[in-house]
Design a protein around this motif. Structure first.
Motif, PDB file in Angstrom:
ATOM      1  N   ALA A 178     -22.261  37.872  12.915  1.00 19.41           N
ATOM      2  CA  ALA A 178     -22.112  38.710  11.710  1.00 19.41           C
ATOM      3  C   ALA A 178     -20.825  38.386  10.965  1.00 19.41           C
ATOM      4  O   ALA A 178     -20.092  39.281  10.554  1.00 19.41           O
ATOM      5  CB  ALA A 178     -22.170  40.197  12.087  1.00 19.41           C
ATOM      6  N   LYS A 179     -20.589  37.115  10.752  1.00 21.17           N
ATOM      7  CA  LYS A 179     -19.327  36.654  10.156  1.00 21.17           C
ATOM      8  C   LYS A 179     -19.026  37.307   8.813  1.00 21.17           C
ATOM      9  O   LYS A 179     -17.926  37.784   8.557  1.00 21.17           O
ATOM     10  CB  LYS A 179     -19.369  35.131   9.998  1.00 21.17           C
ATOM     11  CG  LYS A 179     -18.180  34.535   9.244  1.00 21.17           C
ATOM     12  CD  LYS A 179     -18.559  34.019   7.872  1.00 21.17           C
ATOM     13  CE  LYS A 179     -17.370  33.411   7.163  1.00 21.17           C
ATOM     14  NZ  LYS A 179     -17.749  32.871   5.838  1.00 21.17           N
ATOM     15  N   ARG A 180     -20.033  37.375   7.949  1.00 16.34           N
ATOM     16  CA  ARG A 180     -19.778  37.837   6.586  1.00 16.34           C
ATOM     17  C   ARG A 180     -19.502  39.337   6.528  1.00 16.34           C
ATOM     18  O   ARG A 180     -18.633  39.779   5.768  1.00 16.34           O
ATOM     19  CB  ARG A 180     -20.950  37.450   5.677  1.00 16.34           C
ATOM     20  CG  ARG A 180     -21.005  35.946   5.370  1.00 16.34           C
ATOM     21  CD  ARG A 180     -22.311  35.528   4.738  1.00 16.34           C
ATOM     22  NE  ARG A 180     -23.395  35.539   5.727  1.00 16.34           N
ATOM     23  CZ  ARG A 180     -24.684  35.507   5.412  1.00 16.34           C
ATOM     24  NH1 ARG A 180     -25.060  35.498   4.149  1.00 16.34           N
ATOM     25  NH2 ARG A 180     -25.606  35.497   6.355  1.00 16.34           N
ATOM     26  N   ASP A 195     -16.629  31.719  12.290  1.00 15.85           N
ATOM     27  CA  ASP A 195     -17.429  30.657  11.684  1.00 15.85           C
ATOM     28  C   ASP A 195     -17.026  29.326  12.296  1.00 15.85           C
ATOM     29  O   ASP A 195     -16.278  29.285  13.283  1.00 15.85           O
ATOM     30  CB  ASP A 195     -17.269  30.652  10.157  1.00 15.85           C
ATOM     31  CG  ASP A 195     -15.838  30.349   9.697  1.00 15.85           C
ATOM     32  OD1 ASP A 195     -14.985  29.981  10.549  1.00 15.85           O
ATOM     33  OD2 ASP A 195     -15.578  30.467   8.492  1.00 15.85           O
ATOM     34  N   VAL A 196     -17.501  28.242  11.726  1.00 16.10           N
ATOM     35  CA  VAL A 196     -17.242  26.929  12.319  1.00 16.10           C
ATOM     36  C   VAL A 196     -15.748  26.616  12.356  1.00 16.10           C
ATOM     37  O   VAL A 196     -15.247  26.020  13.322  1.00 16.10           O
ATOM     38  CB  VAL A 196     -18.029  25.826  11.566  1.00 16.10           C
ATOM     39  CG1 VAL A 196     -17.593  25.713  10.103  1.00 16.10           C
ATOM     40  CG2 VAL A 196     -17.901  24.484  12.263  1.00 16.10           C
ATOM     41  N   ALA A 240     -19.998  34.742  21.720  1.00 11.67           N
ATOM     42  CA  ALA A 240     -18.721  34.077  21.431  1.00 11.67           C
ATOM     43  C   ALA A 240     -17.751  35.043  20.748  1.00 11.67           C
ATOM     44  O   ALA A 240     -16.555  35.062  21.052  1.00 11.67           O
ATOM     45  CB  ALA A 240     -18.950  32.845  20.561  1.00 11.67           C
ATOM     46  N   LEU A 241     -18.290  35.855  19.819  1.00 10.01           N
ATOM     47  CA  LEU A 241     -17.443  36.823  19.131  1.00 10.01           C
ATOM     48  C   LEU A 241     -16.848  37.823  20.115  1.00 10.01           C
ATOM     49  O   LEU A 241     -15.662  38.162  20.028  1.00 10.01           O
ATOM     50  CB  LEU A 241     -18.243  37.560  18.059  1.00 10.01           C
ATOM     51  CG  LEU A 241     -17.447  38.600  17.257  1.00 10.01           C
ATOM     52  CD1 LEU A 241     -16.350  37.923  16.442  1.00 10.01           C
ATOM     53  CD2 LEU A 241     -18.365  39.407  16.350  1.00 10.01           C
ATOM     54  N   LEU A 272      -6.443  31.512  12.250  1.00  5.38           N
ATOM     55  CA  LEU A 272      -7.507  30.610  12.679  1.00  5.38           C
ATOM     56  C   LEU A 272      -8.146  29.914  11.487  1.00  5.38           C
ATOM     57  O   LEU A 272      -8.404  28.703  11.512  1.00  5.38           O
ATOM     58  CB  LEU A 272      -8.565  31.382  13.476  1.00  5.38           C
ATOM     59  CG  LEU A 272      -8.084  32.062  14.762  1.00  5.38           C
ATOM     60  CD1 LEU A 272      -9.234  32.813  15.423  1.00  5.38           C
ATOM     61  CD2 LEU A 272      -7.476  31.056  15.718  1.00  5.38           C
ATOM     62  N   PHE A 273      -8.411  30.671  10.416  1.00  6.99           N
ATOM     63  CA  PHE A 273      -9.018  30.095   9.221  1.00  6.99           C
ATOM     64  C   PHE A 273      -8.056  29.121   8.545  1.00  6.99           C
ATOM     65  O   PHE A 273      -8.445  28.018   8.154  1.00  6.99           O
ATOM     66  CB  PHE A 273      -9.410  31.206   8.250  1.00  6.99           C
ATOM     67  CG  PHE A 273     -10.119  30.709   7.024  1.00  6.99           C
ATOM     68  CD1 PHE A 273     -11.473  30.436   7.043  1.00  6.99           C
ATOM     69  CD2 PHE A 273      -9.433  30.509   5.828  1.00  6.99           C
ATOM     70  CE1 PHE A 273     -12.137  29.975   5.910  1.00  6.99           C
ATOM     71  CE2 PHE A 273     -10.090  30.063   4.687  1.00  6.99           C
ATOM     72  CZ  PHE A 273     -11.437  29.791   4.739  1.00  6.99           C
ATOM     73  N   GLY A 274      -6.815  29.521   8.400  1.00  8.84           N
ATOM     74  CA  GLY A 274      -5.824  28.664   7.753  1.00  8.84           C
ATOM     75  C   GLY A 274      -5.612  27.362   8.493  1.00  8.84           C
ATOM     76  O   GLY A 274      -5.557  26.282   7.896  1.00  8.84           O
TER      77      GLY A 274
END
Length: 254
Positions: free
Chosen positions: A164-166, A200-201, A222-223, A245-247
């Motif tokens: 449920a990433k979004r 996400d990836v 995984a979440l 993590l995203f950056g």
């Protein structure tokens, strides 16, 4: 790195990326266009819904969505005419099409009319350290009214092992209020301690390289694993590490 070193490293990356400059290349800029609470949360929900694929295209199509609603999302949701709805039929973003958009408008009106709005709907079933049951129950509310089966795929269900990433990203936008100017923090009925990282990836790959995640698939299991690790680092605000993590993944190719 030991745990102390890892926390220090990630905390520094959160400070680096959780700045106002982050907004200009991220779909969070769409809800930032508005000042009225309901406009912010509806624009954010729709933008988060189509937040997969090329980020430039996500932002472009998110702007198109609010433009099609006359740049007044809440008024449009609550008082649109059939003719106004028809113009949404032209919209498409990957597999999210005009029919899905029209259904979302109807479902959003149902949420505001019957469930007290988006904040109330999401806060009804929250647990102290998880929003995943709440997200699953929200999906049921969202599709209580007649709808096309195909549209259901655009609202994830964590209880079906989705990350449920979004929606987790959307909840971060609405709930976190750290005065940094990125997350909007307009919901006070949900605790930041209950939020989960939008997996996400990019964030998944970085988390694995840092030893925060062992599972190979970016799914609900995984979440749960990543949540557990991030709550050790900061139990009060684990989702802040999404910035790190995203950056690291998108901007640094870590």
């Amino acid at each position: 790195m030991n745990q102390i070193e890892l926390k220090d490293f990630l905390d520094q990356k959160v400070e680096q990326y959780n700045t106002f400059d982050f907004i200009e290349s991220d779909p969070i800029q769409i809800p930032h266009l508005f000042t009225k609470k309901e406009d912010i949360e509806i624009a954010g929900f729709l933008s988060a819904t189509i937040a997969w694929g090329n980020r430039t295209m996500i932002i472009k199509n998110s702007k198109k969505m609010v433009d099609l609603m006359g740049n007044a999302p809440y008024d449009f949701v609550m008082s649109h005419s059939d003719t106004q709805l028809e113009r949404l039929d032209q919209f498409v973003h990957r597999t999210f099409n005009g029919a899905d958009f029209i259904q979302f408008i109807s479902s959003l009106k149902h949420i505001y009319t019957m469930h007290g709005g988006l904040e109330a709907a999401f806060s009804k079933n929250q647990d102290p350290t998880s929003m995943q049951r709440s997200i699953s129950e929200f999906k049921k509310m969202f599709f209580e009214i007649p709808h096309q089966q195909r549209t259901q795929k655009h609202v994830s269900d964590p209880l079906n092992n989705s990350a449920a990433k979004r929606i987790n990203m959307y909840l971060r936008w609405m709930v976190r209020n750290d005065k940094k100017g990125v997350d909007l923090g307009i919901w006070d009925s949900i605790s930041t301690a209950a939020l989960s990282c939008p997996l996400d990836v990019h964030s998944g790959n970085v988390a694995r390289k840092l030893g925060l995640l062992t599972r190979k698939q970016n799914d609900g299991k995984a979440l749960a694993e990543l949540d557990c690790q991030l709550r050790i680092l900061d139990p009060a605000d684990p989702v802040k590490y999404d910035f790190a993590l995203f950056g690291l993944g998108v901007f640094e190719g870590f």
